[in-house]
Design a protein around this motif. Structure first.
Motif, PDB file in Angstrom:
ATOM      1  N   ARG A 133      54.642  32.922 -87.747  1.00 40.28           N
ATOM      2  CA  ARG A 133      54.960  34.278 -87.240  1.00 40.28           C
ATOM      3  C   ARG A 133      53.724  34.980 -86.677  1.00 40.28           C
ATOM      4  O   ARG A 133      53.801  35.659 -85.655  1.00 40.28           O
ATOM      5  CB  ARG A 133      55.583  35.121 -88.360  1.00 40.28           C
ATOM      6  CG  ARG A 133      57.061  34.854 -88.586  1.00 40.28           C
ATOM      7  CD  ARG A 133      57.706  35.994 -89.373  1.00 40.28           C
ATOM      8  NE  ARG A 133      56.974  36.264 -90.605  1.00 40.28           N
ATOM      9  CZ  ARG A 133      57.169  35.604 -91.754  1.00 40.28           C
ATOM     10  NH1 ARG A 133      58.066  34.642 -91.820  1.00 40.28           N
ATOM     11  NH2 ARG A 133      56.473  35.906 -92.824  1.00 40.28           N
ATOM     12  N   THR A 134      52.585  34.819 -87.365  1.00 47.25           N
ATOM     13  CA  THR A 134      51.353  35.452 -86.859  1.00 47.25           C
ATOM     14  C   THR A 134      51.031  34.914 -85.464  1.00 47.25           C
ATOM     15  O   THR A 134      50.692  35.675 -84.555  1.00 47.25           O
ATOM     16  CB  THR A 134      50.163  35.158 -87.807  1.00 47.25           C
ATOM     17  OG1 THR A 134      50.529  35.575 -89.114  1.00 47.25           O
ATOM     18  CG2 THR A 134      48.899  35.890 -87.377  1.00 47.25           C
ATOM     19  N   ALA A 135      51.139  33.594 -85.309  1.00 45.13           N
ATOM     20  CA  ALA A 135      50.850  32.996 -83.998  1.00 45.13           C
ATOM     21  C   ALA A 135      51.843  33.508 -82.968  1.00 45.13           C
ATOM     22  O   ALA A 135      51.464  33.844 -81.832  1.00 45.13           O
ATOM     23  CB  ALA A 135      50.897  31.475 -84.087  1.00 45.13           C
ATOM     24  N   CYS A 136      53.121  33.588 -83.336  1.00 42.69           N
ATOM     25  CA  CYS A 136      54.145  34.081 -82.405  1.00 42.69           C
ATOM     26  C   CYS A 136      53.787  35.486 -81.934  1.00 42.69           C
ATOM     27  O   CYS A 136      53.887  35.800 -80.740  1.00 42.69           O
ATOM     28  CB  CYS A 136      55.525  34.082 -83.058  1.00 42.69           C
ATOM     29  SG  CYS A 136      56.256  32.448 -83.161  1.00 42.69           S
ATOM     30  N   CYS A 156      59.980  28.875 -62.561  1.00 40.65           N
ATOM     31  CA  CYS A 156      60.130  27.568 -63.196  1.00 40.65           C
ATOM     32  C   CYS A 156      60.040  27.714 -64.695  1.00 40.65           C
ATOM     33  O   CYS A 156      59.378  28.617 -65.225  1.00 40.65           O
ATOM     34  CB  CYS A 156      59.044  26.615 -62.717  1.00 40.65           C
ATOM     35  SG  CYS A 156      59.316  26.086 -61.021  1.00 40.65           S
ATOM     36  N   ILE A 157      60.701  26.800 -65.381  1.00 37.33           N
ATOM     37  CA  ILE A 157      60.655  26.754 -66.834  1.00 37.33           C
ATOM     38  C   ILE A 157      59.765  25.578 -67.221  1.00 37.33           C
ATOM     39  O   ILE A 157      59.848  24.499 -66.625  1.00 37.33           O
ATOM     40  CB  ILE A 157      62.089  26.595 -67.394  1.00 37.33           C
ATOM     41  CG1 ILE A 157      62.914  27.821 -67.005  1.00 37.33           C
ATOM     42  CG2 ILE A 157      62.067  26.414 -68.910  1.00 37.33           C
ATOM     43  CD1 ILE A 157      64.392  27.557 -66.988  1.00 37.33           C
ATOM     44  N   LEU A 158      58.895  25.810 -68.187  1.00 35.76           N
ATOM     45  CA  LEU A 158      57.966  24.771 -68.648  1.00 35.76           C
ATOM     46  C   LEU A 158      58.356  24.386 -70.069  1.00 35.76           C
ATOM     47  O   LEU A 158      58.643  25.267 -70.888  1.00 35.76           O
ATOM     48  CB  LEU A 158      56.530  25.317 -68.643  1.00 35.76           C
ATOM     49  CG  LEU A 158      56.045  25.878 -67.303  1.00 35.76           C
ATOM     50  CD1 LEU A 158      54.750  26.678 -67.492  1.00 35.76           C
ATOM     51  CD2 LEU A 158      55.824  24.742 -66.315  1.00 35.76           C
ATOM     52  N   VAL A 159      58.383  23.103 -70.359  1.00 34.04           N
ATOM     53  CA  VAL A 159      58.808  22.641 -71.690  1.00 34.04           C
ATOM     54  C   VAL A 159      57.822  21.607 -72.214  1.00 34.04           C
ATOM     55  O   VAL A 159      57.439  20.675 -71.485  1.00 34.04           O
ATOM     56  CB  VAL A 159      60.210  21.988 -71.641  1.00 34.04           C
ATOM     57  CG1 VAL A 159      60.652  21.554 -73.032  1.00 34.04           C
ATOM     58  CG2 VAL A 159      61.234  22.935 -71.051  1.00 34.04           C
ATOM     59  N   SER A 160      57.407  21.785 -73.456  1.00 31.58           N
ATOM     60  CA  SER A 160      56.497  20.813 -74.071  1.00 31.58           C
ATOM     61  C   SER A 160      56.768  20.703 -75.572  1.00 31.58           C
ATOM     62  O   SER A 160      57.297  21.640 -76.172  1.00 31.58           O
ATOM     63  CB  SER A 160      55.048  21.261 -73.828  1.00 31.58           C
ATOM     64  OG  SER A 160      54.162  20.329 -74.364  1.00 31.58           O
ATOM     65  N   THR A 161      56.421  19.566 -76.151  1.00 30.68           N
ATOM     66  CA  THR A 161      56.629  19.326 -77.585  1.00 30.68           C
ATOM     67  C   THR A 161      55.374  18.727 -78.185  1.00 30.68           C
ATOM     68  O   THR A 161      54.737  17.879 -77.558  1.00 30.68           O
ATOM     69  CB  THR A 161      57.782  18.313 -77.783  1.00 30.68           C
ATOM     70  OG1 THR A 161      58.980  18.876 -77.271  1.00 30.68           O
ATOM     71  CG2 THR A 161      57.995  17.984 -79.245  1.00 30.68           C
ATOM     72  N   ASP A 162      55.024  19.161 -79.377  1.00 35.08           N
ATOM     73  CA  ASP A 162      53.910  18.561 -80.106  1.00 35.08           C
ATOM     74  C   ASP A 162      54.289  18.432 -81.566  1.00 35.08           C
ATOM     75  O   ASP A 162      54.844  19.351 -82.152  1.00 35.08           O
ATOM     76  CB  ASP A 162      52.642  19.425 -79.994  1.00 35.08           C
ATOM     77  CG  ASP A 162      51.646  18.821 -79.020  1.00 35.08           C
ATOM     78  OD1 ASP A 162      51.302  17.646 -79.200  1.00 35.08           O
ATOM     79  OD2 ASP A 162      51.239  19.544 -78.091  1.00 35.08           O
ATOM     80  N   LYS A 186      48.385  26.816 -86.333  1.00 30.18           N
ATOM     81  CA  LYS A 186      47.879  25.779 -85.428  1.00 30.18           C
ATOM     82  C   LYS A 186      49.016  25.062 -84.696  1.00 30.18           C
ATOM     83  O   LYS A 186      48.910  24.767 -83.502  1.00 30.18           O
ATOM     84  CB  LYS A 186      47.039  24.773 -86.232  1.00 30.18           C
ATOM     85  CG  LYS A 186      46.446  23.647 -85.382  1.00 30.18           C
ATOM     86  CD  LYS A 186      45.431  22.840 -86.176  1.00 30.18           C
ATOM     87  CE  LYS A 186      44.903  21.672 -85.369  1.00 30.18           C
ATOM     88  NZ  LYS A 186      43.788  20.975 -86.054  1.00 30.18           N
ATOM     89  N   ALA A 187      50.099  24.799 -85.424  1.00 31.30           N
ATOM     90  CA  ALA A 187      51.227  24.085 -84.809  1.00 31.30           C
ATOM     91  C   ALA A 187      51.778  24.872 -83.612  1.00 31.30           C
ATOM     92  O   ALA A 187      52.192  24.288 -82.610  1.00 31.30           O
ATOM     93  CB  ALA A 187      52.324  23.839 -85.845  1.00 31.30           C
TER      94      ALA A 187
END
Ligand code: ADP
Ligand code: MG
Length: 345
Positions: free
Chosen positions: A118-121, A49-55, A76-77
């Motif tokens: 990029r660090t978070a990625c 399954c693919i999960l999708v969310s937006t904030d 944080k984003a």
């Protein structure tokens, strides 16, 4: 001219989302779950399954650049989006980043924002695959969408809690809110006397929890290792009380938690007292901890009992109108959601 005008503040954020939800019908068979959980669930290949969310983070509402370093904001984003995928027991894999910005922002500021992104990625093993850039009249808006994956049978919804399940919370709660109080106080001190040195060393942990929250992807891994599938799960973005009520309502059950089981960091506790705030109220209603709240069947408790960062805070029962906190003194207090309500001024 409209004759009937209803104020959004009377509905509140959750009332508004319910209203939108009511008028939406899913038509594609691949749309397995739509509005109402931490992420939407879309049928992928076979049992994948693919999960999708937006904030979305909005300057002046979610952050104040006078004390939030912009690279932390980028981090944080991403983290808050990855957290919503973790809350489904899934793994985040891609993000898109959309920005609205004004000429107040320099190229260097946007470089710094993306350094944090990029660090978070890298930390979460996520690829930045696109986005959108547009202008705004004054503030900065960052909207991130995240795409994740999970096997269908592994997905944990808000709606799966069963009577007699055990409620579990990770990490500690209320520290991010106390970090915000410290930052706001320092801002006021600075505004009244710009020569004052900031005094936040003692509060380093709290400020870190506010500025640089981490998604608990480690817990998703540990649950898998322990062979435990949570019966329900949500991440703590609005505060423990609000999230408990989401699980209770979506699962059609009641929850009972114990004050002395709520994990509160000692600095958060002491700082709350210093600010004349009740530490338990801060943990219940503070928000932005991005910890995970989940339920497990009693049979699984043994498998997690030695985990240093998973706390058993209460249990699920069948009286769905009774969502309560039992205080240290044995008093029964109804749980109320006082999550961030941006529509009230
Ligand atoms: P979270 O705190 O986990 O990010 P929210 O409380 O923001 O979740 O959203 C709850 C649910 O409502 C989610 O499924 C989200 O996708 C959906 N939602 C929120 N705002 C809207 C909107 N404007 N239109 C459609 N769905 C929305
Ligand atoms: Mg969430």
């Amino acid at each position: 001219m409209s004759e009937n005008r209803s104020e959004i503040s009377n509905l509140g954020e959750f009332g508004l989302i319910d209203r939108i939800h009511k008028n939406v019908t899913l038509t594609n068979p691949t749309s397995l779950t739509g509005i109402g959980d931490d992420a939407a669930v879309i049928q992928g290949h076979d049992q994948d399954c693919i999960l999708v969310s937006t904030d979305m983070l909005v300057e002046g509402i979610h952050f104040d650049l006078s004390y939030v370093p912009i690279h932390h904001l980028g981090y944080k984003a991403v983290a808050v989006n990855v957290s919503d995928i973790a809350a489904m027991n899934g793994k985040a894999e891609q993000i898109t980043v959309s920005l609205a910005l004004s000429n107040r922002f320099s190229v260097e500021a946007i470089d710094a924002l993306y350094a944090g992104i990029r660090t978070a990625c890298q930390n979460y093993g996520v690829d930045l695959v696109g986005g959108d850039t547009t202008s705004s009249t004054s503030g900065l808006v960052i909207s991130i969408s995240v795409i994740g994956r999970a096997r269908r049978e592994k997905i944990a919804y808000r709606s799966g809690a069963q009577v007699n399940d055990i409620l579990c919370a990770t990490g500690d709660l209320g520290a991010a809110f106390m970090g915000l109080q410290v930052l706001e106080r320092e801002k006021q001190v600075f505004l009244s006397d710009p020569n004052m040195e900031p005094n936040i060393e003692k509060y380093e942990y709290l400020v870190g929890r506010q500025l640089k929250p981490e998604a608990r992807t480690d817990i998703v891994f540990d649950l898998e290792e322990a062979g435990v599938k949570p019966t329900s799960m949500i991440d703590v973005s609005d505060g423990l009380a609000s999230e408990l009520l989401h699980i209770a309502r979506n699962s059609g059950v009641g929850v009972r938690i114990y004050e002395d089981k709520i994990p509160i960091d000692h600095t958060a506790y002491e700082t709350a007292v210093e600010f004349n705030l009740d530490p338990v109220t801060c943990a219940l209603n503070g928000g932005e901890d991005y910890e995970l709240l989940f339920t497990i069947s009693q049979a699984d408790q043994e498998k997690l009992k030695n985990h240093p960062d998973i706390h058993f805070i209460g249990y699920v029962h069948d009286r769905k109108d009774q969502n309560v906190l039992i205080t240290k003194g044995g008093t029964v207090v109804p749980l109320r959601a006082q999550g961030w309500d941006h529509f009230r001024s």
